[in-house]
Write a protein that holds these residues in place. Structure first.
Motif, mmCIF file in Angstrom:
data_model
loop_
_atom_site.group_PDB
_atom_site.id
_atom_site.type_symbol
_atom_site.label_atom_id
_atom_site.label_comp_id
_atom_site.label_asym_id
_atom_site.label_seq_id
_atom_site.Cartn_x
_atom_site.Cartn_y
_atom_site.Cartn_z
ATOM 1 N N GLU A 147 -3.423 10.713 -3.190
ATOM 2 C CA GLU A 147 -3.073 9.563 -4.021
ATOM 3 C C GLU A 147 -3.039 8.307 -3.169
ATOM 4 O O GLU A 147 -2.532 8.324 -2.049
ATOM 5 C CB GLU A 147 -1.723 9.772 -4.698
ATOM 6 N N LYS A 148 -3.595 7.214 -3.691
ATOM 7 C CA LYS A 148 -3.623 5.953 -2.955
ATOM 8 C C LYS A 148 -3.411 4.787 -3.910
ATOM 9 O O LYS A 148 -4.054 4.709 -4.954
ATOM 10 C CB LYS A 148 -4.959 5.788 -2.224
ATOM 11 N N TRP A 149 -2.478 3.896 -3.538
ATOM 12 C CA TRP A 149 -2.199 2.672 -4.296
ATOM 13 C C TRP A 149 -2.422 1.476 -3.368
ATOM 14 O O TRP A 149 -2.024 1.502 -2.208
ATOM 15 C CB TRP A 149 -0.751 2.634 -4.770
ATOM 16 N N VAL A 150 -3.015 0.403 -3.901
ATOM 17 C CA VAL A 150 -3.190 -0.843 -3.151
ATOM 18 C C VAL A 150 -2.769 -1.988 -4.062
ATOM 19 O O VAL A 150 -3.302 -2.142 -5.174
ATOM 20 C CB VAL A 150 -4.643 -1.039 -2.687
ATOM 21 N N SER A 200 0.011 5.695 0.238
ATOM 22 C CA SER A 200 -0.961 6.787 0.195
ATOM 23 C C SER A 200 -0.291 8.079 0.614
ATOM 24 O O SER A 200 0.672 8.082 1.393
ATOM 25 C CB SER A 200 -2.165 6.502 1.108
ATOM 26 N N GLY A 226 -5.734 1.860 -7.747
ATOM 27 C CA GLY A 226 -5.634 3.050 -6.924
ATOM 28 C C GLY A 226 -6.386 4.220 -7.521
ATOM 29 O O GLY A 226 -7.119 4.080 -8.509
ATOM 30 N N TYR A 229 -6.249 8.912 -7.603
ATOM 31 C CA TYR A 229 -5.521 10.129 -7.238
ATOM 32 C C TYR A 229 -6.261 11.351 -7.744
ATOM 33 O O TYR A 229 -7.131 11.258 -8.632
ATOM 34 C CB TYR A 229 -4.094 10.104 -7.795
ATOM 35 N N SER A 285 0.834 -1.193 0.000
ATOM 36 C CA SER A 285 0.000 0.000 0.000
ATOM 37 C C SER A 285 0.872 1.247 0.000
ATOM 38 O O SER A 285 2.012 1.226 0.466
ATOM 39 C CB SER A 285 -0.945 0.027 1.205
#
Length: 213
Positions: free
Chosen positions: A156-159, A146, A172, A174, A144
């Motif tokens: 911004e967020k990545w999973v 963020s 994700g 953004y 993860s």
């Protein structure tokens, strides 16, 4: 006789001062108010973000806008910090016992160490491509990342999900360059800390690959 109401934090250099509740009444004095000061400066290293620095120095990652505002004269894009730039921390904002210096900290190279990848994205008409580092936090069977506050600019967020066969899927979202929420989608492989994937970040075609420590 001239009466002046003076804030309590003013510094009195000469003259007579009478205190009344939370105000001071002065008679013919010279006053110098304290100028804003900064407690310290943190040098940006690979993988650093304002959220990470805020968590280390201010005690909460979501306090990054305070650092963005305090450093707006030297940092043009708070979502992408150049390595080596100095991030100044406002005086009085530092949380006691928070990590203030990353230079003296022992590097984390264990199984819970962040995985740093290089994000490279293609050109768009009128907008050149770019590259920057992202530091993923290891989660159970995934990753993860963020930064920013959900629903606000520069969020911004990545999973990432890692399957037993080593396949990697990242999704994700953004917000950048406008109020609309844009999507992130990558597919690739993961072998321990070695990640490699390609996909899209909004309208751009992009790749990510692990950066050697």
């Amino acid at each position: 006789m001239t009466l002046k109401l003076i804030p309590r934090y003013a510094q009195f250099h000469r003259g007579f001062v009478m205190r009344h509740k939370n105000l001071y009444i002065s008679l013919g004095i010279t006053i110098a108010c304290a100028s804003p000061t900064f407690a310290e400066a943190v040098t940006v290293k690979r993988g650093d973000t304002l959220s990470k620095i805020a968590a280390q120095t201010l005690g909460a990652a979501d306090r990054w806008p305070e650092l963005c505002e305090a450093n707006k004269a030297t940092i043009r894009n708070c979502n992408s910090l150049p390595i080596g730039v100095q991030v100044t921390i406002p005086a009085g904002a530092v949380v006691k016992d928070a990590v203030a210096s990353t230079e003296e900290a022992e590097p984390n190279t264990g199984d819970d160490a962040p995985i740093v990848v290089k994000l490279k994205c293609s050109d768009l008409p009128g907008a050149p491509g770019f590259s920057r580092d992202i530091a993923f936090t290891r989660e159970v069977a995934g990753l993860s990342y963020s930064t920013g506050v959900a629903g606000q600019m520069n969020y911004e967020k990545w999973v990432g999900a890692i399957s037993d066969d080593g396949s990697l899927e990242i999704t994700g979202e953004y917000i950048q360059g406008g109020p609309d929420l844009k999507s992130i989608k990558f597919d690739g492989t993961a072998d321990g800390a070695d990640l490699e994937a390609s996909g899209t970040r909004g309208p751009r075609s992009c790749t990510i690959a692990s950066v050697s420590p």
